[in-house]
Write a protein that holds these residues in place. Structure first.
Motif, short mmCIF file in Angstrom:
data_model
loop_
_atom_site.label_atom_id
_atom_site.label_comp_id
_atom_site.label_asym_id
_atom_site.label_seq_id
_atom_site.Cartn_x
_atom_site.Cartn_y
_atom_site.Cartn_z
N GLU A 60 0.36 -1.63 -0.05
CA GLU A 60 -0.03 -0.07 -0.45
C GLU A 60 1.18 1.99 0.14
O GLU A 60 0.58 2.09 -0.18
CB GLU A 60 -0.66 0.04 1.07
N VAL A 75 0.82 5.23 -1.88
CA VAL A 75 1.21 6.03 -1.24
C VAL A 75 2.34 7.66 -1.79
O VAL A 75 2.75 8.61 -1.47
CB VAL A 75 1.67 6.11 0.05
N TRP A 102 -2.94 0.70 -9.22
CA TRP A 102 -2.68 1.90 -8.44
C TRP A 102 -2.88 2.94 -10.00
O TRP A 102 -3.90 3.92 -10.46
CB TRP A 102 -1.90 2.55 -7.43
N PHE A 141 -3.82 4.53 1.23
CA PHE A 141 -4.16 3.55 0.22
C PHE A 141 -5.73 2.56 0.84
O PHE A 141 -5.76 1.74 1.84
CB PHE A 141 -3.30 2.27 -0.05
N MET A 182 -9.50 0.66 -1.20
CA MET A 182 -9.57 -0.26 -2.28
C MET A 182 -11.32 0.34 -1.83
O MET A 182 -12.14 0.75 -0.94
CB MET A 182 -9.86 -1.42 -2.05
N THR A 217 -11.61 0.16 -6.62
CA THR A 217 -11.02 0.53 -6.95
C THR A 217 -10.26 1.44 -6.36
O THR A 217 -10.69 1.55 -4.98
CB THR A 217 -12.29 2.25 -8.18
N PRO A 218 -8.90 1.52 -6.54
CA PRO A 218 -8.10 1.95 -5.58
C PRO A 218 -8.15 3.47 -4.80
O PRO A 218 -8.10 4.36 -6.32
CB PRO A 218 -6.98 1.42 -6.08
N VAL A 219 -8.00 4.25 -3.89
CA VAL A 219 -8.08 5.48 -4.20
C VAL A 219 -6.82 5.26 -3.38
O VAL A 219 -6.82 4.54 -2.75
CB VAL A 219 -9.81 6.35 -3.36
N LEU A 220 -6.64 7.60 -2.94
CA LEU A 220 -5.87 7.48 -1.77
C LEU A 220 -6.26 8.71 -1.00
O LEU A 220 -6.64 10.15 -1.17
CB LEU A 220 -4.59 8.29 -2.60
#
Lengths: 329, 329
Positions: A240, A244, A270, B218, B220, B224-227
């Motif tokens: 992860e 980042v 990502w 990070f 999911m 869909t991955p987001v930060l």
């Protein structure tokens, strides 16, 4: 008139010469890659995103490509090369640390008992890193790394560690840069361990290297500022942590990402989740003869979930044995 | 023979044309700077480090120049523009936060009582930043910043904030880049607040922006991955933090550094302490008419110790009133 004719021929040869140069550049950009789907998927992607007429065109400043290091750009067996660096440093520093003889972890290192060293797990490895990567200035550490990378040799191949980089990946880095990509390393390895040599070895300057790091502290020593490396973790650039790290250091989403283990999966996810066409590539270590063969069961560089997801989503998987003509330069 | 002669004249004109182009480039690269010691010290430095015959020659990859942002590349009065952004966001978000009416700090913001807002000190400002810079994804935040920077206007000048950048510094950035320098921002301001517009405004891409940051995580979301931006400080890029930020992000020591406050002093000291010729520059705000005049007593952008050290060590000090023909583009 002969003078004029000579001038003309001279200029003509200049023009021809530059055309010839262009043709050379337009030859096979990846000569160490065997022809096939893998190579073609990379070339198709590059042709597409660099073609102004394509719906997938990406302007040069956004052509960000990120590469894991261990197992993606250079080998990582039988254990990460940075661990070997730490072990070598323990031996160099041992005379200044008589107390290490009473510490089972350090004693195991000094007795070359790798099985025992590894039995201490991640906590043990971290302790070795802290003992060998801190307590000096950043410039002192950089010099130590440079000395090591220019002299230390791998026990199996007897090559310098910096010679155990993958020739096909060096060509790929050059190829991407020639097509307006900015190439970054995004590695779980130490940022201060990589930066002293990535420019020479990969053509990647220090400001394009993202990695794990310890804290550093600004200090004035007799009027001269130094940065001291502290035995404290600042950032772990793995799993992860990779998206980042990409956000904190680069601030743009990659359009191409290359890894070899489950530690790279989040970076590839990502990358894949961005808008537009993307290239996700896994290097699969399948060549026990020329390098090493390992994946789902390996403690170093395990590729398990990542391999499933790559197959499921149609990401590019490089089969080292079949896709690469040579391994090392 | 006429054909040959024409060809010759054609090629000759090509050569002459490229020579003319070179001369244009060799015209005044800093037209908004008045002639004098300040301008000359910058030009002499650039000529020296880019001259292969000079003992002070620096190869292109190591020509790193770092710039503070607030007060160095754009204005910072009556308070940092990022604070104005946070205040504007509090007003936008207030309907979703009825509890803010019972909070004296947020109440003061909503009542435009700036004296009271500032009375909460650094702790108060941090609270405002946390409330407005976190709790969303990095992409959502980037869009909010872009909308603001393209519409918000400064109360005194009525210009867009992004128009309150210094024309002489824009020329300097171009001039350095034309001479093989890589230009970086190293600012106490928020990295996620600057990156959405630094490329358009300064020609500095996101990966060359170093700044303060919050932690991101990070996550999911439905595959869909987001930060996610968290309300937690990650790094403060100010004072002692600037050399630390330079080390962590760039990994090379600058050969030129530009600042305007005591918060930049350690960056200039770190630059000065490197081997070889260096350029340290302070922007001194001396122009109450065209911009603002402030230094030793200002709560924003205080320049006190830095001014003493610059005078003592012979660093370049830009007198905005006398050295700059214009302030804004």
């Amino acid at each position: 008139m002969n003078t004029l004719k000579n001038m003309y021929l001279f200029f003509l040869s200049l023009v021809l010469f530059s055309c010839t140069e262009q043709n050379v550049q337009k030859g096979d950009p990846l000569p160490s890659w065997n022809e096939g789907n893998t190579k073609q998927s990379i070339i198709d992607f590059v042709n597409d995103v660099t073609n102004e007429g394509s719906a997938n065109f990406v302007k040069a400043g956004n052509r960000i490509a990120t590469f894991d290091n261990d197992g993606t750009l250079w080998s990582e067996q039988p254990y990460y090369f940075q661990l070997q660096f730490a072990l070598d440093r323990v031996k160099v520093l041992a005379p200044e640390h008589p107390e290490w003889n009473d510490n089972p972890l350090f004693k195991a290192v000094l007795e070359n008992d790798m099985k025992k060293v590894l039995s201490f797990g991640e906590h043990g490895l971290l302790e070795l890193v802290m003992a060998t990567h801190a307590g000096m200035t950043t410039e002192e550490f950089s010099k130590i790394v440079k000395d090591w990378i220019n002299t230390a040799r791998h026990p199996k191949t007897n090559k310098l560690y910096k010679e155990m980089v993958y020739q096909p990946m060096l060509e790929l880095l050059d190829y991407l840069r020639a097509n307006g990509f900015k190439t970054f390393i995004v590695s779980g390895g130490g940022i201060d361990f990589m930066r002293p040599w990535t420019e020479e070895v990969y053509g990647i300057p220090s400001e394009q290297v993202v990695g794990s790091s310890g804290k550093v502290e600004f200090e004035m020593r007799n009027g001269t500022p130094v940065l001291l490396k502290l035995p404290e973790i600042n950032f772990i650039d793995d799993k992860e942590g990779k998206p980042v790290g990409i956000h904190q250091f680069i601030g743009k989403r990659p359009i191409a990402a290359f890894g070899n283990s489950d530690g790279d999966l989040q970076m590839l996810q990502w990358t894949a989740a961005g808008e537009g066409k993307k290239l996700m590539v896994y290097i699969h270590h399948t060549d026990a003869e020329r390098e090493w063969a390992y994946d789902r069961e390996s403690s170093i560089g395990r590729l398990d979930k990542g391999l499933d997801e790559a197959n499921e989503k149609g990401w590019t998987v490089v089969d080292m044995k079949n896709d690469w003509k040579v391994i090392y330069p």
